[in-house]
Design a protein around this motif. Structure first.
Motif, PDB file in Angstrom:
ATOM      1  N   SER A 114      33.631  40.384  28.419  1.00 21.82           N
ATOM      2  CA  SER A 114      33.341  39.080  29.010  1.00 21.82           C
ATOM      3  C   SER A 114      32.624  38.110  28.096  1.00 21.82           C
ATOM      4  CB  SER A 114      32.482  39.258  30.283  1.00 21.82           C
ATOM      5  OG  SER A 114      33.157  40.042  31.234  1.00 21.82           O
ATOM      6  N   GLN A 151      39.680  40.505  32.916  1.00 24.89           N
ATOM      7  CA  GLN A 151      38.776  40.424  31.765  1.00 24.89           C
ATOM      8  C   GLN A 151      39.604  40.218  30.502  1.00 24.89           C
ATOM      9  OE1 GLN A 151      36.505  44.108  32.545  1.00 24.89           O
ATOM     10  NE2 GLN A 151      34.718  42.824  32.924  1.00 24.89           N
ATOM     11  N   ASP A 174      34.552  35.293  31.669  1.00 25.41           N
ATOM     12  CA  ASP A 174      35.251  35.655  32.901  1.00 25.41           C
ATOM     13  C   ASP A 174      35.944  34.431  33.501  1.00 25.41           C
ATOM     14  OD1 ASP A 174      34.504  38.280  32.766  1.00 25.41           O
ATOM     15  OD2 ASP A 174      32.788  38.083  34.115  1.00 25.41           O
TER      16      ASP A 174
END
Length: 863
Positions: free
Chosen positions: A366, A517, A508
């Motif tokens: 992320s 992701q 994200d």
């Protein structure tokens, strides 16, 4: 212009300013200890300041005083079409406001040369396995963005000092690196270092050339465009010594991901970095550019390299004129900007990083600073077992594999490595998995030319990596639609689907709504994951396939050697390719078309371009900073993607519902980013990221994920936009409470515009990323910083409170945040006013950059 230190540059007829003499006149010998960045800033001052201002500002540089306002004067502004276009929409709106007050709107023009590059509008609707992908994607781009491109064409004719590079030509930063930056400018017979600001946080890409180039928000760029000095507090300049050299098989991407992790831990947020040492000297300009490009990922404002032989070699490679190359070398050597002249430079803080320690890396899932060595994928729980079921996608399916972003495609070694990987994979009969949407989107047309020269274009196309665009694409969230059957399988099976890209950000929700992701990787690793088909694959150990003899094939069997990569780069990348691309692109064509009116004829039904409202109603009024209610209480590391996402608009979102009501078909909703010229669409993106965690919304003891908040005083949980509409109807002033590093990521001004239009008057956080903080000030939103040891948790904030701010707003003053709890308890909390300069105070008090300029313009016109 200051003439006291003006001299003639040896070997030319050009003048320059002897900055060493100017510095040493104040403090003998001081020049030799100045870092490179300080020397360039000093040259900027000597050229532009009157003697009194010059002496005071040079004294700041010499003594490293960071508590006073400091001016600098960028030589030019570069913009991409999202922030650049919204800045020009603001200027068009400013013209309307000026005209309504009786002023001459035609006098509102950028006074600093401004280059707008259309590079953020194209979505990869057709993947790289379609031989007509580029033409199809461009046609879709033109159809969807007709309103935007009509406005951009008007700006080119209506404004002075605005030039436009049309769509389909490349990415702003790569064009800036390969062509636009001369490194040394010449105007009116005077040579001086190039400097620029850009409406994108990755503008430091050209810091690799020794050019001070920093990313700013659209609002700060507007201020520079309109002729104001860029005021700041003198930054901390940190020296980063690079030692050793990269091991065989390690790419510049591996290096920059390791550096990003290291520098984040060293807390260089807001600092200006200078890379030096034997390791830095040995890096090619392409490798340096990869490091400089990712400055915002490690939080730095700038990432400078000295001018040296690598710089000169690169200028020659990219087809710069011989006279310009000679000027750069001559000027740098004479003026003290050549690397050899900086051996005595002293830094307030120095760091050291050993390049030989770098291994093959990725970043994810992320954050770009969340590095993971490919050898550790299994230990980190990323790689692991998965079921191979014929006809089904596996767990962790890689649904997008994209070679994209100027970060990597401006580095020929990275692109050639990917091409050689594809060639080796094809020889052994490997292919991409059918569910992987593959694409190659270089930041420059030169990439296609040298891939052709190397015979690697067909090899990449065979694996699905045909050229889909010369634009930002997937890195900017413009990855386009998935195959409907693949999308439906993801939904039906609630599949953990991922993306792998050679970009610079993987926040994200950014890359694609159905990619839960995303992972950053080098271009050759992107090729490998297209073949593997799942992030669960242990890329260093698992078997990619079998050759014709049944022998197992692993990554090491198709990874090209450094020697071969370098040989192909040397043979295939040529100066004439850059000349072939850029000479016609930058040829001056006199506009023979009809003249346009100074006021834009706004299209009332447009969802892309609309007259901005910043001079109307509550936005033009006072901000009392009393009785504010929290719109959100947020954790650390809130990004501008959380605040104002840029990815595709979904039908069930607030913006999607609005566009549907406006008659736009869902297939043409486009991205949030492309609609930022229309505030009615763009404000519906505020906190629209489905990955948001607002601590005001708790379910079963846990913070619930989604674009949600709790309406107060009712205590009702609802979608963020519905709450904003309700608060707007009530004329309820709002505040946001947040943790550390608030506003990191892209420089988008709509992350500030959206909250201001919602009625947010102040944001209290543990810390701010630089660009977003200046954007907040530019919109008239007050940034407040909690003192160390104080935060939302120590204060037990739950969002039911009301807030007042008390105190005189002066640069970095201590103000009082008064918290009144639901039970009537009153708490007074000291906070730092993050208006950092007198200029920022002036902008804030006026209501923002645009209001301030309108006031000044009308006052000067009256005078």
């Amino acid at each position: 212009m200051n003439t006291e230190f003006r001299k003639t540059l040896p070997g030319t007829r050009l003048d320059y300013f002897d900055t060493r003499a100017a510095v040493d006149a104040i403090k003998p010998g001081a020049y030799d200890t100045l870092p490179y960045t300080s020397r360039v800033l000093a040259e900027n001052l000597v050229r532009r300041c009157d003697p009194a201002t010059l002496k005071a500002s040079l004294s700041q540089l010499i003594d490293r005083k960071r508590d006073l306002d400091f001016p600098w004067f960028p030589a030019r502004v570069v913009c991409h079409d999202i922030l650049g276009q919204t800045a020009l929409v603001d200027l068009a709106g400013l013209r309307d406001a000026i005209a309504q007050q009786g002023g001459d709107p035609a006098q509102v023009n950028p006074v600093v040369p401004t280059q707008l590059i259309v590079d953020h509008s194209l979505a990869v609707e057709c993947g790289g396995y379609d031989p007509e992908a580029f033409e199809k994607n461009r046609a879709i781009e033109d159809r969807r963005n007709e309103d935007r491109f009509h406005f951009i064409e008007w700006t080119k004719k209506a404004f002075k000092n605005v030039d436009v590079i049309p769509p389909g030509n490349g990415i702003m930063h790569q064009i800036n690196l390969e062509k636009m930056s001369p490194v040394i400018q010449v105007r009116d017979g005077v040579a001086f270092p190039d400097t620029c600001v850009g409406t994108d946080s990755h503008t430091p890409h050209v810091d690799s050339l020794g050019v001070i180039a920093i990313g700013v928000g659209g609002l700060e760029a507007e201020s520079v465009m309109l002729g104001r000095a860029s005021w700041m507090r003198l930054p901390e300049i940190v020296g980063v010594e690079l030692t050793g050299k990269l091991q065989p098989g390690i790419t510049a991407t591996d290096m920059v991901l390791a550096l990003t992790e290291f520098l984040r831990k060293q807390k260089v947020v807001g600092a200006w970095l200078e890379f030096f040492g034997e390791g830095a000297a040995a890096l090619t300009l392409g490798d340096r550019a990869t490091i400089s490009n990712m400055a915002p990922e490690y939080g730095a404002t700038a990432a400078m390299f000295y001018i040296d032989q690598q710089t000169i070699d690169y200028l020659k490679l990219t087809g710069r004129e011989d006279q310009q190359v000679q000027l750069v070398e001559n000027y740098a050597r004479v003026s003290g900007l050549w690397a050899d002249s900086l051996k005595s430079a002293q830094y307030e803080r120095s760091l050291s990083f050993d390049l030989s320690s770098v291994v093959r890396n990725m970043a994810g899932p992320s954050n770009p600073h969340a590095r993971v060595a490919t050898s550790d994928l299994a230990a980190k729980g990323i790689a692991g077992q998965w079921d191979e079921v014929p006809g089904q996608m596996p767990d962790g399916a890689v649904i997008i594999a994209a070679i994209t972003s100027c970060t990597n495609t401006s580095n020929p070694r990275n692109v050639i490595a990917a091409g050689l990987m594809a060639r080796n994979a094809n020889k052994l009969g490997l292919s991409r998995k059918p569910w992987v949407k593959t694409s190659l989107a270089p930041g420059s047309k030169t990439v296609a030319l040298y891939l052709d020269e190397a015979g690697l274009t067909h090899e990449l196309e065979k694996l699905g990596f045909g050229v889909v665009a010369f634009a930002c694409t997937t890195c900017n969230g413009m990855s386009g639609a998935l195959d409907p059957a693949i999308q439906q399988e993801i939904i039906d099976r609630d599949l953990y689907a991922t993306a792998v890209l050679s970009g610079n950000r993987n926040f994200d929700g950014r890359i694609h709504p159905y990619a839960k992701q995303a992972f950053l990787a080098s271009p050759p690793l992107v090729v490998a994951y297209a073949i593997a088909g799942t992030i669960r694959f242990d890329i260093e150990k698992d078997v990619l396939g079998l050759d014709a003899n049944g022998k197992e094939i692993r990554l090491k069997d198709i990874w090209p050697s450094d020697e071969e990569i370098d040989a192909v780069v040397k043979a295939a990348v040529k100066p004439e390719q850059f000349r072939q691309v850029y000479i016609p692109m930058f040829a001056i064509h006199e506009d023979t078309g009809p003249k346009v009116e100074p006021l834009y004829d706004w299209r009332p039904q447009s969802t892309y371009i609309r007259r901005p409202p910043y001079w109307e109603g509550a936005l033009a009024g006072a901000r009392p900073l009393k009785g504010m209610r929290p719109l959100a209480v947020l954790p650390d590391n809130i990004t501008t993607d959380h605040l104002s996402p840029s990815n595709a608009i979904m039908l069930d979102s607030a913006a999607g519902e609005y566009l549907a009501k406006m008659g736009l078909p869902e297939v043409d909703f486009n991205s949030y980013a492309t609609h930022r010229g229309d505030h009615l669409t763009a404000q519906r993106a505020t906190f629209a990221n489905p990955k948001l965690f607002n601590e005001m919304v708790v379910e079963d003891g846990k913070v619930k994920q989604g674009s949600l908040t709790r309406l107060e005083p009712e205590g009702k949980v609802m979608r963020m936009w519905e709450a904003i509409e309700t608060y707007m109807d009530r004329k309820q002033p709002l505040i946001i409470i947040a943790g550390a590093d608030y506003g990191q990521g892209s420089s988008r001004d709509w992350a500030a515009k959206g909250v201001r239009l919602a009625g947010v008057e102040a944001i209290a956080a543990e810390g701010f990323e630089r660009i977003h903080r200046t954007n907040l000030v530019g919109m008239g939103v007050l940034p407040l910083e909690f003192l160390p040891g104080t935060n939302r948790k120590t204060l037990q904030i739950d969002g039911s409170e009301t807030y007042d701010v008390i105190g005189e707003r002066t640069p970095r003053a201590t103000l009082t945040l008064v918290i009144t709890r639901k039970n009537g308890e009153r708490v007074e909390v000291p906070v730092t006013c993050r208006l950092d300069t007198a200029e920022e105070v002036s902008i804030y008090e006026a209501g923002g950059v645009l209001q301030r300029f309108a006031q000044d313009f009308l006052e000067s016109a009256t005078a």
